[in-house]
Write a protein that holds these residues in place. Structure first.
Motif, PDB file in Angstrom:
ATOM      1  N   LEU A 203     -12.557 -55.789  66.535  1.00  0.00           N
ATOM      2  CA  LEU A 203     -13.157 -56.886  66.364  1.00  0.00           C
ATOM      3  C   LEU A 203     -12.329 -57.649  65.066  1.00  0.00           C
ATOM      4  O   LEU A 203     -12.065 -58.779  64.955  1.00  0.00           O
ATOM      5  N   THR A 207     -10.503 -61.179  65.822  1.00  0.00           N
ATOM      6  CA  THR A 207     -11.248 -62.527  65.209  1.00  0.00           C
ATOM      7  C   THR A 207     -10.147 -63.419  64.460  1.00  0.00           C
ATOM      8  O   THR A 207      -9.474 -62.921  63.615  1.00  0.00           O
ATOM      9  N   GLN A 357     -20.547 -67.752  62.917  1.00  0.00           N
ATOM     10  CA  GLN A 357     -20.441 -67.237  64.177  1.00  0.00           C
ATOM     11  C   GLN A 357     -20.450 -65.673  64.315  1.00  0.00           C
ATOM     12  O   GLN A 357     -20.553 -64.925  63.144  1.00  0.00           O
ATOM     13  N   HIS A 359     -19.213 -62.234  66.764  1.00  0.00           N
ATOM     14  CA  HIS A 359     -18.592 -61.739  67.693  1.00  0.00           C
ATOM     15  C   HIS A 359     -19.040 -60.208  68.189  1.00  0.00           C
ATOM     16  O   HIS A 359     -19.203 -59.195  67.228  1.00  0.00           O
ATOM     17  N   SER A 385     -21.112 -55.861  65.936  1.00  0.00           N
ATOM     18  CA  SER A 385     -21.031 -57.338  65.715  1.00  0.00           C
ATOM     19  C   SER A 385     -20.090 -57.466  64.466  1.00  0.00           C
ATOM     20  O   SER A 385     -20.287 -56.863  63.422  1.00  0.00           O
TER      21      SER A 385
END
Length: 392
Positions: A203, A207, A357, A359, A385
């Motif tokens: 992640l 990102t 946001q 992810h 997340s």
């Protein structure tokens, strides 16, 4: 932790003592008996359940076999399934319970099992040698974990000794990190959480970076420095990485040196934030709000969500204008009924933050697919997340 002393009588009835300094901080057994290869597993298990320390004087490999036998007894059901020896996994599976109750039963079972299996003790000489038949030379592993020999003999749980050996091997061979390339490895030190759950690293590696982040980022609670290394490899010119654990800072320094990034990443001993503001502040706090029973568990268990709440409360004050805070967090606590999503969102709002946001990724660890695990339902539903947060 402050070392204490363990006492026993040798075969001649003479009083003996040695240093007692367990990783978990548990007190020395009040009763210690000498044990050797003639001790039957059933009797050893009964004594261990009573809290009697068994100081081994026999063959080292036989002690390992006895430990395995005690583990089987701790996990085996007894009495038609109504009870379980050592209150192991079977004890948690007796009847359907609420997720939070299942978690607490599971933790109690783990703690009881650990206490029982930790009663097999081995003597370690002042130079870190083990004077038992067929004992391996573990001086390198002991030195990595404890530092140079202090000149004092000590007594250590065999279970902890084997953990030291395992950590030594992981440190030597390292953990592959796909996000850093096919040959890249992070080398965790003893007592520092290993980045075996690669989904959270992915992640951070994928990102999009916020504006200005190529100049400066903060990595809060760096551990092995894996996220600081990912950020540096992505082109962030300067990363300030903090941790309050001396072992973690030493581990991070080692990995940065191995990666040739010592000049790109500055390590600071700190509880949470360094001074100043940054366009990007990253934190991967412990995700389960429960008390850790050993120092290494602090990477997973965070009593009362102290680190999570501290990060969210202080983040806005450490973000540069237009900057982002990246909170990497598993939602396992939500599926266990330990912390609702509404509580997390409330802490975000109270910190003067908003969600830009989120992810998500599903964990890939083996327990997520283990239907026999007492917490399988929660683990199967778990999502990790990366929350992109900004000042409100």
């Amino acid at each position: 932790m402050t070392p204490s002393t363990i006492h026993w009588q040798d075969a001649a009835g003479q009083a003996q003592s040695a240093l007692w300094q367990p990783e978990s901080g548990v007190p020395a057994p009040r009763r210690v008996l000498l044990a050797d290869d003639t001790l039957a597993a059933d009797k050893a298990y009964r004594l261990a359940c009573e809290g009697t320390g068994l100081l081994w004087a026999g063959d080292f490999h036989n002690a390992r076999q006895l430990l395995q036998a005690l583990g089987r007894r701790a996990d085996a059901p007894r009495g038609g399934g109504a009870r379980a020896r050592g209150r192991g996994r079977a004890a948690v599976e007796q009847a359907p319970v609420e997720p939070a109750q299942a978690f607490h039963l599971h933790r109690q079972a783990q703690a009881q099992r650990a206490r029982t299996l930790s009663q097999i003790l081995v003597p370690v000489d002042a130079d870190y040698g083990i004077s038992l038949r067929r004992a391996p030379d573990l001086r390198a592993a002991f030195t990595e974990a404890w530092g140079a020999p202090s000149g004092q003999a000590r007594v250590v749980s065999l279970r902890e000794v084997l953990g030291l050996v395992g950590a030594h091997e992981w440190r030597k061979k390292g953990v592959p990190i796909a996000a850093l390339g096919p040959e890249a490895r992070i080398h965790p030190h003893y007592g520092v959480f290993s980045p075996v759950r690669g989904e959270y690293v992915d992640l951070v590696a994928t990102t999009p970076l916020p504006a200005g982040a190529k100049a400066l980022a903060f990595d809060i609670g760096t551990g092995t420095a894996v996220l600081a290394i990912v950020l540096a490899r992505r082109g962030v010119a300067r990363v300030v990485a903090t941790d309050q654990d001396p072992r973690a800072l030493a581990c991070a320094a080692d990995n940065l040196q191995r990666m040739g990034l010592g000049r790109n990443v500055e390590l600071l001993p700190a509880d949470l934030f360094p001074e100043g503001r940054a366009p990007l502040v990253v934190c991967n706090p412990p995700w389960v709000p429960a008390r850790a029973s050993a120092p290494i568990e602090r990477a997973v268990y965070d009593e009362d969500s102290r680190m999570l709440r501290g990060f969210l409360a202080g983040l806005a004050g450490h973000l540069a204008p237009g900057g982002e805070g990246w909170l990497i967090l598993s939602d396992l606590a939500e599926h266990l009924g330990l912390r609702p999503r509404a509580q997390l969102l409330e802490w975000i709002a109270q910190g003067g933050l908003r969600v830009v946001q989120r992810h998500d990724v599903k964990p890939r660890h083996g327990k997520a697919a283990d239907a026999a695990d007492p917490l399988h339902a929660a683990r199967a539903a778990e999502v990790t997340s990366l929350w992109r947060l900004a000042a409100a």
